[in-house]
Design an enzyme around this catalytic site. Structure first.
Site, short mmCIF file in Angstrom:
data_model
loop_
_atom_site.label_atom_id
_atom_site.label_comp_id
_atom_site.label_asym_id
_atom_site.label_seq_id
_atom_site.Cartn_x
_atom_site.Cartn_y
_atom_site.Cartn_z
CG ASP A 263 -2.36 0.76 0.94
OD1 ASP A 263 -1.74 2.15 -0.40
OD2 ASP A 263 -3.44 0.67 1.87
CD1 TRP A 264 0.36 5.98 -3.99
CD2 TRP A 264 0.20 3.17 -3.70
NE1 TRP A 264 0.80 5.23 -5.21
CE2 TRP A 264 0.60 3.82 -4.61
CE3 TRP A 264 -0.05 2.47 -3.42
CZ2 TRP A 264 0.29 3.05 -6.49
CZ3 TRP A 264 -0.04 1.30 -4.24
CH2 TRP A 264 -0.04 1.52 -5.87
#
Ligand code: BGC
Length: 741
Positions: A263-264
């Site tokens: 995930d970012w």
């Protein structure tokens, strides 16, 4: 290459030259795994390192020297996110990146129709393909654990079986387009509050029985080509480099051969990322969260720090090769698939799919005295009240925010359909007037300086003059509502809506309340309101779909994918006090899932709590009668199976769809089990008076629980019950059977 060695030297030289002219890795006739190995052999370590981390907000480089293309990602999961700048979240300013806003995944789940999920996947996959995306960041299948989670609208409800059945066709539909799905957020990302710092502890039984099945189905049945690790921790390790979740379970037990994408900003440690199954690191700036140095991407955990460890001989390259192999496999499945279609954007078919899904997902929660459908021919004046009747919902909510070509509001939908009827609007309350996200502007100006009393007085005065009053309220996509990175703080409707509804109910008994949300809300006024519709975030054609449902052009057939509690304290995760965990000195919140297996209706069943509306609930403008459940025999063993059939008759005077639900109850069990669990469902269309038979196959897998001591799925011999129901509390017929070892 193998065949080169069996021939003489001259021939070998000749073929080598030819092989260089037509390198195996570029030859679509060659098997993919051989092409991957050939490409890998040609790459330098620096090129490999470059491939495993971002070069911009949403892309990673390929290998330009070899003609291996870049990978482009996009959110997901309800439409294709508008283009942002290379390294900023602000808009790139394209004028050709407007998309169809498909209904939120809660609405899709509420259709209880896998064919709708296939249609959704195909359509959004075509949009992603047209926009030249390699990977769609979605769908999300985190389990709905409590109505406070700000991101529930992006997921598929509280039940692992329903979510599994719905995620598989979505994945297949997208991937038919040569675009990968990236199923998220794996795993245990069940709320947004402290999403980077919550360390979850959960029993293996709850992990395997509740939180993992939808991910497993996406991998084993849907064959998703990518998975996104989650922000939170599980047993002390972040989801993006969690050995147990990624190496042992995902890649080990399930044999996942695709790419794990962080995930970012979800990566926190180079060595863990190397060894614990992360394949691609994405984020923003160096650590994904705060500011970075001049070329921040070089400082990602899987960039220069990894290269240094290799150069210093501290780690080998076997893990790197495994990551690159997976990324190359993804590229062969997508960008280098010569037969993938071209896709399309904003086609009539896509808007039609959005409308059909919205219509099929809306849930008629209550309809006393047949107040709905609206008696269109008798209407003169209809009053529509509420901010959500006019507010665009495609903008906001976090990474799922969209720039849609158009969005039909509930008010517009009603105005269009109720031709010849005077449709009047009153605001009723002021909620969130902001219509922007990352530079996308809804263009609406919703400011209103009147006081709540003035707004209510206006609505009440209008209500008294109207044949029908339709209140459209609920939540929205702003912080602490249905929105990423924050949770709700209460179950109640915000902005004083309860007061407005009470006042309208007193002014006009023909009041319909439409709740627009991705979450359950409290309804203290329910006793005074005859009709209630759950309308979700229904996308570009949401207003059209709602009008069709309210007027009866469409007979509602959605069913709740999660329980509506009366009070927040009725929810397991809240009653146990587990949420949001206990803060340690190092800032991490330890959260033990004390509700264990008992999530959603499993908790309400166990504690004998009456919900406001149960899981699986939804009414129709017609009625259905169930016959007796029949089994072809009443015992089976090992890999055998039973067939259950039940007839359903439409006893009303209009066509409609019924969702027949099959729950299984384990009557005698060594381990504690939920009272009953959903193991099958069938949505069937019935003309007035028509009878059809729903059939279900019952096999061992539907009886099994996860035995943590044996680390295996176990079906114990003994008596079971097949419960056929119209919701988790509306049981129509039940029958016993035996499983013999
Ligand atoms: C979200 C993801 C999303 C990503 C990229 C993250 O903050 O949690 O769901 O795909 O950003 O926008």
């Amino acid at each position: 290459m193998k065949r080169l060695f069996v021939f003489g030297f001259g021939l070998f030289a000749l073929l080598s030259v030819q092989a260089e002219q037509h390198p195996v890795y570029l030859d679509p006739q060659e098997p993919v795994e051989e092409r991957i190995e050939d490409a890998l052999r040609r790459m330098t370590t620096a090129e490999k390192i470059a491939m495993i981390h971002a070069q911009s907000k949403f892309s990673s480089p390929g290998v330009p020297r070899l003609g291996i293309p870049e990978v482009w990602m996009t959110d997901g999961p309800h439409g294709i996110r508008p283009e942002v700048l290379w390294d900023q979240w602000e808009q790139a300013g394209w004028s050709n990146d407007s998309c169809v806003n498909f209904p939120a995944l809660t609405c899709l789940a509420a259709t209880w129709d896998p064919a709708m999920a296939k249609r959704y996947g195909r359509a959004i996959g075509e949009e992603a393909r047209y926009r030249k995306k390699t990977v769609l960041l979605g769908p999300g299948v985190n389990i709905y654990q409590s109505p406070l989670n700000g991101r529930n609208f992006e997921y598929m409800g509280e039940d692992p079986f329903l979510a599994s059945e719905m995620v598989v066709p979505y994945v297949q539909g997208v991937q038919e387009n040569g675009v990968a799905t990236c199923v998220k957020h794996y795993a245990l990302n069940n709320h947004e509050l402290n999403r980077h710092t919550t360390d979850v502890e959960v029993s293996d039984r709850a992990l395997y029985e509740i939180y993992l099945p939808a991910f497993r189905a996406a991998v084993e049945k849907g064959h998703t080509w990518a998975i996104m690790g989650s922000y939170n921790l599980y047993r002390g390790q972040h989801g993006c480099h969690n050995k147990r979740l990624l190496v042992d379970i995902l890649k080990g037990e399930w044999g996942f051969d695709g790419v794990v994408v962080s995930d970012w900003g979800g990566t926190h440690d180079t060595e863990e990322a190397i060894h614990n199954g992360l394949d691609m690191e994405f984020g923003t700036w160096t650590n994904g969260l705060s500011s970075g140095s001049s070329n921040a991407y070089d400082n990602y955990y899987l960039a220069a720090p990894y290269a240094r460890l290799i150069a210093e001989g501290k780690v080998g390259t076997a893990e790197l090769d495994d990551k690159v192999r997976r990324i190359l496999r993804l590229i062969y499945r997508t960008e280098l698939n010569p037969s993938r279609p071209y896709g399309s954007l904003c086609s009539e078919e896509h808007f039609d799919a959005a409308r059909r899904i919205a219509e099929a997902g809306m849930v008629l929660l209550k309809n006393e005295g047949g107040l709905l459908p609206l008696p269109v021919d008798e209407l003169h004046r209809v009053l529509v009240v509420g901010e959500n009747a006019i507010k665009m919902m495609s903008v906001g909510g976090g990474s799922s925010s969209l720039k849609t070509k158009y969005e039909i509001s509930p008010l517009e939908g009603l105005q269009r359909l109720l031709q010849g009827v005077e449709v009047v609007y009153a605001r009723g309350y002021v909620g969130d007037t902001d219509g922007s996200y990352n530079g996308v502007q809804s263009g609406q100006h919703l400011e209103d300086s009147r006081t709540p009393d003035e707004l209510i007085a206006e609505a009440v005065a209008e209500a008294k003059k109207a044949d029908y009053v339709i209140f459209v309220g609920g939540l929205n996509k702003s912080k602490h509502q249905d929105c990423e990175d924050s949770d709700r703080t209460a179950l109640d409707l915000p902005y004083g809506q309860n007061r407005v509804i009470e006042a309208l109910a007193a002014a006009n008994p023909r009041l319909v309340v439409v709740n627009v949300s991705g979450n359950a809300v409290a309804m203290p006024w329910l006793g005074r309101v005859k009709s209630v519709v759950q309308a979700w975030y229904a996308g570009s054609e949401g207003g059209t779909a709602l009008a069709a449902v309210l007027t009866g052009d469409t007979n509602p057939s959605g069913r709740l994918p999660f329980t509506f509690p009366v009070r927040l304290e009725d929810v397991g995760a809240i009653a146990t006090g587990q949420y949001p965990g206990t803060k340690r000195n190092d800032g991490i919140y330890e959260e033990t899932y004390a509700d264990d297996l008992f999530v959603g209706y499993r908790w309400f069943d166990r504690k004998k709590i009456v919900p406001l509306f149960p899981f699986g609930h939804g009414l129709s403008y017609t009625t259905f009668r169930y016959g007796k459940a029949n089994l072809d025999r009443n015992r089976f063993s090992d890999d055998g199976e039973l067939t259950l059939s039940v007839s359903v008759t439409n006893t009303g005077d209009r066509a409609g769809d019924e969702v027949v639900q099959l729950y299984i109850r384990d009557v005698e069990s060594t381990l504690i089990r939920p009272e009953k669990e959903l193991k099958g469902f069938s949505k069937m269309h019935l003309e007035p008076g028509e009878t059809k038979t729903a059939t279900f196959t019952i096999d061992r897998s539907m009886l099994a629980f996860f035995d943590d001591a044996q680390h295996a799925w176990v079906a114990e011999p003994g008596r079971f019950e097949a419960i056929v129901a119209a919701s988790a509390t509306d049981i129509r017929t039940r029958v016993s059977f035996y499983y013999d070892k």
